[in-house]
Design an enzyme around this catalytic site. Structure first.
Site, short mmCIF file in Angstrom:
data_model
loop_
_atom_site.label_atom_id
_atom_site.label_comp_id
_atom_site.label_asym_id
_atom_site.label_seq_id
_atom_site.Cartn_x
_atom_site.Cartn_y
_atom_site.Cartn_z
N LYS A 1 0.84 -1.20 0.00
CA LYS A 1 0.00 0.00 0.00
C LYS A 1 0.87 1.24 0.00
CE LYS A 1 -2.71 1.14 3.72
NZ LYS A 1 -2.12 2.44 4.14
N GLU B 1 0.65 5.79 -0.31
CA GLU B 1 -0.25 6.92 -0.09
C GLU B 1 -0.22 7.93 -1.24
OE1 GLU B 1 0.40 8.74 3.74
OE2 GLU B 1 0.23 6.83 4.81
N GLU C 1 -9.40 7.30 3.69
CA GLU C 1 -9.27 7.65 5.10
C GLU C 1 -9.68 9.10 5.35
OE1 GLU C 1 -5.53 6.67 6.94
OE2 GLU C 1 -5.96 7.84 8.74
N1 LIG Z 1 -4.20 4.69 16.84
C1 LIG Z 1 -4.21 5.09 15.57
N2 LIG Z 1 -5.36 5.03 14.88
C2 LIG Z 1 -5.41 5.45 13.58
O1 LIG Z 1 -6.50 5.36 12.97
C3 LIG Z 1 -4.22 5.95 12.98
C4 LIG Z 1 -3.05 5.96 13.75
N3 LIG Z 1 -3.07 5.56 15.03
N4 LIG Z 1 -1.88 6.38 13.22
C5 LIG Z 1 -1.79 6.62 11.80
C6 LIG Z 1 -3.00 7.24 11.33
C7 LIG Z 1 -3.23 8.62 11.92
N5 LIG Z 1 -4.65 8.66 11.97
C8 LIG Z 1 -5.43 9.64 12.57
C9 LIG Z 1 -5.12 10.13 13.82
C10 LIG Z 1 -5.91 11.10 14.41
C11 LIG Z 1 -7.01 11.57 13.77
C12 LIG Z 1 -7.85 12.61 14.43
O2 LIG Z 1 -7.66 12.90 15.58
N6 LIG Z 1 -8.83 13.17 13.72
C13 LIG Z 1 -9.80 14.08 14.30
C14 LIG Z 1 -10.56 14.82 13.20
C15 LIG Z 1 -9.89 16.08 12.79
C16 LIG Z 1 -10.78 16.86 11.83
O3 LIG Z 1 -11.99 16.98 12.10
O4 LIG Z 1 -10.26 17.35 10.81
C17 LIG Z 1 -10.82 13.29 15.10
O5 LIG Z 1 -11.52 13.91 15.89
O6 LIG Z 1 -10.89 12.06 14.92
C18 LIG Z 1 -7.33 11.08 12.51
C19 LIG Z 1 -6.54 10.11 11.92
C20 LIG Z 1 -5.23 7.46 11.43
N7 LIG Z 1 -4.21 6.48 11.68
C1 LIG Z 2 -4.94 3.23 9.10
C2 LIG Z 2 -4.43 2.33 8.01
C3 LIG Z 2 -5.21 2.50 6.76
C4 LIG Z 2 -2.96 2.52 7.78
O1 LIG Z 2 -2.49 2.98 6.76
C5 LIG Z 2 -2.05 2.16 8.88
O2 LIG Z 2 -2.47 1.49 9.83
O3 LIG Z 2 -0.87 2.52 8.79
MG LIG Z 3 -0.41 3.51 6.97
#
Ligand SMILES: Nc1nc(=O)c2c([nH]1)NC[C@@H]1CN(c3ccc(C(=O)N[C@@H](CCC(=O)O)C(=O)O)cc3)CN21
Ligand SMILES: CC(C)C(=O)C(=O)O
Ligand SMILES: [Mg+2]
Length: 276
Positions: free
Chosen positions: A123, A125, A193
Site C-alpha cells: 500500500k 499513499e 481515510e
Molecule cells: N491509533 C491510531 N489510529 C489510527 O487510525 C491511525 C493511527 N493511530 N496512526 C496513523 C493514522 C493517523 N490517523 C489519525 C489520527 C488522528 C485523527 C484525528 O484525531 N482526527 C480528528 C478529526 C480532525 C478533523 O476533524 O479534521 C478526530 O476527531 O478524529 C485522525 C486520523 C489514522 N491512523
Molecule cells: C490506518 C491504516 C489504513 C494505515 O495505513 C495504517 O495502519 O498505517
Molecule cells: Mg499507513
C-alpha cells in the site's frame, strides 16, 4: 453468522482478484491492522479478510507522534512476523515514508515487503505523479497495489495535523479524480481515510475496484481499523472514527469477531464514527 476460525484451516485464501469479486457480489471486506504473529493469528481465527501491517506501528507500537520515523527495515520485520501468524488472510504491507520517493525505491521496497516479508500486496499513499508511476511499475511486476487517499498520514506536516480531507467541493472533486487515476494506474484496492461520507460514497460508486474506509462512512466496500483502537489500548485519545470493540466483551477474539460481524452487517461505522 459467518464464522471461521483457525481450527477450520480450509478457508479459501483471500486474494486480490477475490476482493474484486466481493465488491461485485456486495460482500463487505473486513480489514484490520496487525503487527505481530500472535495478533495475526487472532485475525486469522476470526476470519478477517485482509491483515494490514500499517506504518501506524510507528505510533501504536513504537510510540512516535507520527508514522514518519518508520523505516523499510521495520516494515519488513513486522510483515514477516505477521505472515507467520496467517494462513488464508490476505497480507498487505505499507510502503513507509519516502520509500516511494521514486520508482526504483518503490520497486525495491515492494520486492522486500513481498519477498522477505511475505506480503501479497503493498500500500502507498496519495496519487502524485511519482506515486502513479510507482503503482504502474509495481503492478507491471505482478505486485498488487492498494492505494490510500484522503487523510494520508505521511502528509501530516503538509496538512498541518491529522485533518479530514475533501470537505470543500473542489477538494472533493480532486480526491475523486485521484481515485480514478490510481485505478487507471492498476491499483487493486483503495483505502479511503478521513473524508466526508458523501465523498467516499461517490468514489465507491465511480470505481470498479473495492474501497476500504476508515473514517469515511458506511458506503465503502469494506472497513479497516487500527487494532489498538479496536482493543481500546491506544494511549491517549483515539480517532473519533474508531470504536473500542473490547468494551463489554471478555476476550480479544470476541472483540475482533464483533468488529468483523458489524462490518459485514453494515452496522459499523455508525453515524457517530462519520464525518459530514
Ligand atoms: N491509533 C491510531 N489510529 C489510527 O487510525 C491511525 C493511527 N493511530 N496512526 C496513523 C493514522 C493517523 N490517523 C489519525 C489520527 C488522528 C485523527 C484525528 O484525531 N482526527 C480528528 C478529526 C480532525 C478533523 O476533524 O479534521 C478526530 O476527531 O478524529 C485522525 C486520523 C489514522 N491512523
Ligand atoms: C490506518 C491504516 C489504513 C494505515 O495505513 C495504517 O495502519 O498505517
Ligand atoms: Mg499507513
Amino acid at each position: 453468522m459467518y464464522v471461521q476460525n483457525a481450527s477450520n484451516p480450509d478457508r479459501k485464501p483471500v486474494t486480490a482478484p477475490g476482493l474484486r469479486a466481493m465488491k461485485a457480489e456486495g460482500r463487505r471486506i473486513v480489514m484490520l491492522t496487525a503487527y505481530d504473529a500472535s495478533f495475526a493469528f487472532q485475525l486469522e481465527s476470526a476470519g478477517v479478510d485482509v491483515a494490514l501491517v500499517g506504518d501506524s506501528l510507528g505510533m501504536v507500537v513504537q510510540g512516535h507522534a507520527s508514522t514518519l520515523p518508520v523505516t523499510l527495515d521495520h516494515m519488513v520485520y513486522h510483515t514477516a512476523a505477521v505472515a507467520r501468524g496467517l494462513h488464508s488472510t490476505l497480507l498487505v504491507a505499507d510502503l513507509p515514508f519516502m520509500s516511494d520517493r521514486d520508482t526504483a525505491h518503490a520497486l525495491e521496497a515492494g520486492a522486500r515487503l513481498v519477498g522477505e516479508g511475505g506480503a501479497a500486496m503493498v500500500k502507498l499513499e496519495g496519487a502524485a505523479p511519482h506515486v502513479l508511476e510507482a503503482i504502474s511499475a509495481l503492478v507491471a511486476r505482478a505486485i498488487p497495489v492498494c492505494a490510500h487517499l484522503g487523510l494520508t498520514p505521511q502528509s501530516v506536516h503538509k496538512f498541518g495535523g491529522f485533518r479530514i480531507q475533501g470537505r470543500e467541493q473542489e477538494a472533493a472533486d480532486r480526491v475523486l479524480a485521484e481515485a480514478r487515476a490510481v485505478e487507471a494506474a492498476g491499483a487493486d484496492l483503495i483505502v479511503l481515510e478521513g473524508m466526508p461520507t458523501s465523498l467516499a460514497q461517490r468514489i465507491t460508486e465511480a470505481v470498479a475496484i473495492p474501497t476500504i474506509g476508515i473514517g469515511a462512512g458506511p458506503h465503502c466496500d469494506g472497513q479497516v481499523l487500527v487494532l489498538h483502537d479496536l482493543l481500546g489500548v491506544t494511549p491517549g485519545k483515539r480517532p473519533k472514527f474508531s470504536k473500542d470493540f473490547l468494551l463489554g466483551r471478555d476476550s480479544v477474539a470476541a472483540a475482533i469477531a464483533a468488529y468483523a460481524d458489524e462490518v459485514r452487517r453494515g452496522v459499523f461505522p455508525a453515524p457517530e464514527h462519520c464525518f459530514n
